[in-house]
Design an enzyme around this catalytic site. Structure first.
Site, short mmCIF file in Angstrom:
data_model
loop_
_atom_site.label_atom_id
_atom_site.label_comp_id
_atom_site.label_asym_id
_atom_site.label_seq_id
_atom_site.Cartn_x
_atom_site.Cartn_y
_atom_site.Cartn_z
N GLN A 163 0.74 -1.12 -0.23
CA GLN A 163 -0.15 -0.36 0.11
C GLN A 163 0.53 1.21 0.10
O GLN A 163 2.45 1.40 0.57
CB GLN A 163 -0.94 -0.13 1.25
N HIS A 208 -2.71 0.08 -4.16
CA HIS A 208 -3.47 0.31 -2.91
C HIS A 208 -4.22 2.17 -3.15
O HIS A 208 -5.22 2.26 -3.56
CB HIS A 208 -3.41 0.06 -1.51
N ASP A 267 -8.31 0.96 -3.53
CA ASP A 267 -9.18 0.86 -2.56
C ASP A 267 -9.77 2.60 -2.56
O ASP A 267 -8.90 3.64 -2.97
CB ASP A 267 -8.17 0.56 -1.28
N GLU A 290 -11.14 -2.15 -3.86
CA GLU A 290 -11.66 -2.23 -2.82
C GLU A 290 -12.90 -1.74 -2.89
O GLU A 290 -12.44 0.22 -2.81
CB GLU A 290 -10.54 -2.51 -2.03
N ASP A 317 -14.92 -4.42 1.99
CA ASP A 317 -14.31 -3.93 3.51
C ASP A 317 -15.12 -3.19 4.18
O ASP A 317 -15.28 -3.94 5.22
CB ASP A 317 -13.19 -2.85 2.67
N GLN A 377 -12.18 -8.55 1.94
CA GLN A 377 -10.70 -8.02 3.03
C GLN A 377 -11.06 -8.81 4.57
O GLN A 377 -12.00 -8.47 5.41
CB GLN A 377 -10.58 -6.95 2.99
N LYS A 406 -10.06 -7.61 7.39
CA LYS A 406 -9.56 -7.26 7.92
C LYS A 406 -8.82 -7.22 9.29
O LYS A 406 -9.59 -7.27 10.93
CB LYS A 406 -9.65 -5.52 8.02
#
Length: 416
Positions: free
Chosen positions: A174, A196, A240, A275, A309, A331, A333
């Site tokens: 990322q 990312h 994302d 994302e 997400d 994801q 997380k």
């Protein structure tokens, strides 16, 4: 082998706590800080130094097991637990959690981690903070591994009926806001999934009609071709967008799908993952939006993978989204799930349902939490894992890559 003592200390994370609500509302950058008033409860400024709590379990033979309690960068957003500050929670761990650990036999990670992960606050009846469950269960996993004189990945494989990977897992890097220079670092290091890109604001990053992100994807495509050593390097582009497509296109799923088709065309031949295309502010509505958007993209044969997400935080959420095919990939997380046991279960459930499993996390955790996550990933084998912590690329990639190589080397040596 028993746990004899629990020791806690304040730590720093690899990034910051950021008030996502204030940033989405248009807070302006001021160097590494933000200008404006915070909007999420608990924040005293829009950006705050990230904090962690290191937990050491002293075992009866003198060994010490380690885990780090940490919470995500955007704490308090998307249905998550509130801001996690060390001075508030060190006394809590010592008073509420430690008594459940001291004197316990280390016979089963799954059993003891499950107990801690389901603990509730004696005053409120709510589950204890995810960050506490996250760090304490890391230490429990390490403790059980030490009691068995093996690595953590082997403990997970044995208790969950899976097999430790004999090959590298794709690492997702990322960039933070430094999405150009950091992309160069990723390409030079051969990162399998990138960048990312942190597209968390419509006007400055996505573009009112998506034009800024489209320009960036075109640049990224050209940059990979310019810097790669040969054509065998075919990284996945995973971006994302923090719900900004929904904001730009008024949550019109057909328009969002058509826009993602444009991005896919610009990215080709590199595969594209998006994302968080929308964030509708509610768990059920978010599932329905991603479910319907996934179906639209599949019907139109748009070669994009949608990654869930926001509002998909807990093991129960992940099961809910996976069962409804709300996204092509989910994801996991890691700090949001809490217990490392739930992380293992989540990866295995996604694989069982044919949904992509992305064992993620946050830039705002620590080297230790990243290492333990790699151990779990090498046993459960998700489709990709996040390089963490931090946004500098090199450091997080190094920590995750090196821990993965240690596992691979250990497994190979043990075969001989």
């Amino acid at each position: 082998m028993k746990i004899e003592k629990v020791i806690c200390s304040k730590g720093r994370t690899g990034f910051y706590f950021d008030d996502q609500k204030a940033i989405k509302a248009g807070a302006k950058n001021d160097g590494a800080a933000y200008i404006g008033e915070p909007m999420t409860p608990g924040f005293t400024s829009i950006r705050m130094a990230g904090e962690a709590i290191s937990v050491q379990l002293v075992l009866s033979d003198g060994q010490i097991a380690l885990g780090d309690c940490a919470a995500v960068q955007y704490s308090g957003a998307g249905g998550r637990d509130p801001l996690f500050l060390a001075e508030d929670f060190i006394p809590y761990i010592q008073e509420v959690v430690a008594p459940h650990l001291i004197g316990r036999e280390l016979t089963s990670f799954k059993e003891l981690a499950g107990e801690i992960n389901s603990m509730t606050d004696p005053k409120t009846g709510k589950r204890i903070h995810t960050a506490i469950r996250y760090g304490v269960t890391q230490a429990i996993l390490d403790a059980v591994a030490k009691s068995k004189h093996t690595i953590m990945a082997e403990v997970i494989a044995e208790e969950y009926g899976c097999k430790v990977s004999d090959k590298e897992l794709p690492i997702f890097t990322q960039s933070g806001d430094n999405r150009y220079e950091n992309a160069d670092k990723m390409i030079l290091k051969g990162a399998q999934v990138l960048p990312h890109a942190l597209i968390n604001h419509v006007e400055t990053k996505l573009g009112k009609n998506g034009e800024k992100l489209l320009e960036y994807v075109k640049w990224l495509h050209d940059r990979i071709i310019a810097l790669r050593k040969d054509e065998s390097y075919q990284p996945v582009l995973h971006i994302d967008v923090y719900g900004t497509m929904g904001i730009a296109f008024d949550n019109d799923l057909e328009k969002i799908a058509d826009y993602m088709k444009t991005l896919c065309d610009a990215a080709a031949p590199f595969h594209l993952r998006i994302e968080g295309p929308v964030d509708v502010g509610d768990r059920t509505k978010q599932m329905e939006a991603l479910r319907d958007l996934t179906a639209i993209c599949d019907k139109k044969n748009i070669p994009v993978e949608i990654v869930a997400d926001e509002w998909c935080n807990t093991l129960e959420d992940i099961i809910y989204f996976a069962d409804n095919k709300a996204g092509h990939m989910i994801q996991i997380k890691t700090p949001d799930l809490g217990g490392m046991n739930d992380i293992a279960e989540a990866v295995l459930y996604c694989k069982k349902k044919g949904i992509g499993a992305y064992q993620g996390g946050t830039c705002n955790e620590t080297d230790r939490s990243a290492q333990v996550c790699v151990q779990v990933a090498m046993a459960t084998q998700p489709d990709q894992i996040l390089a963490k912590p931090g946004m500098g690329v090199d450091e997080g990639y190094m920590i995750v890559y090196n821990e993965m190589q240690r596992v691979l080397a250990y497994e190979e040596a043990m075969k001989k």
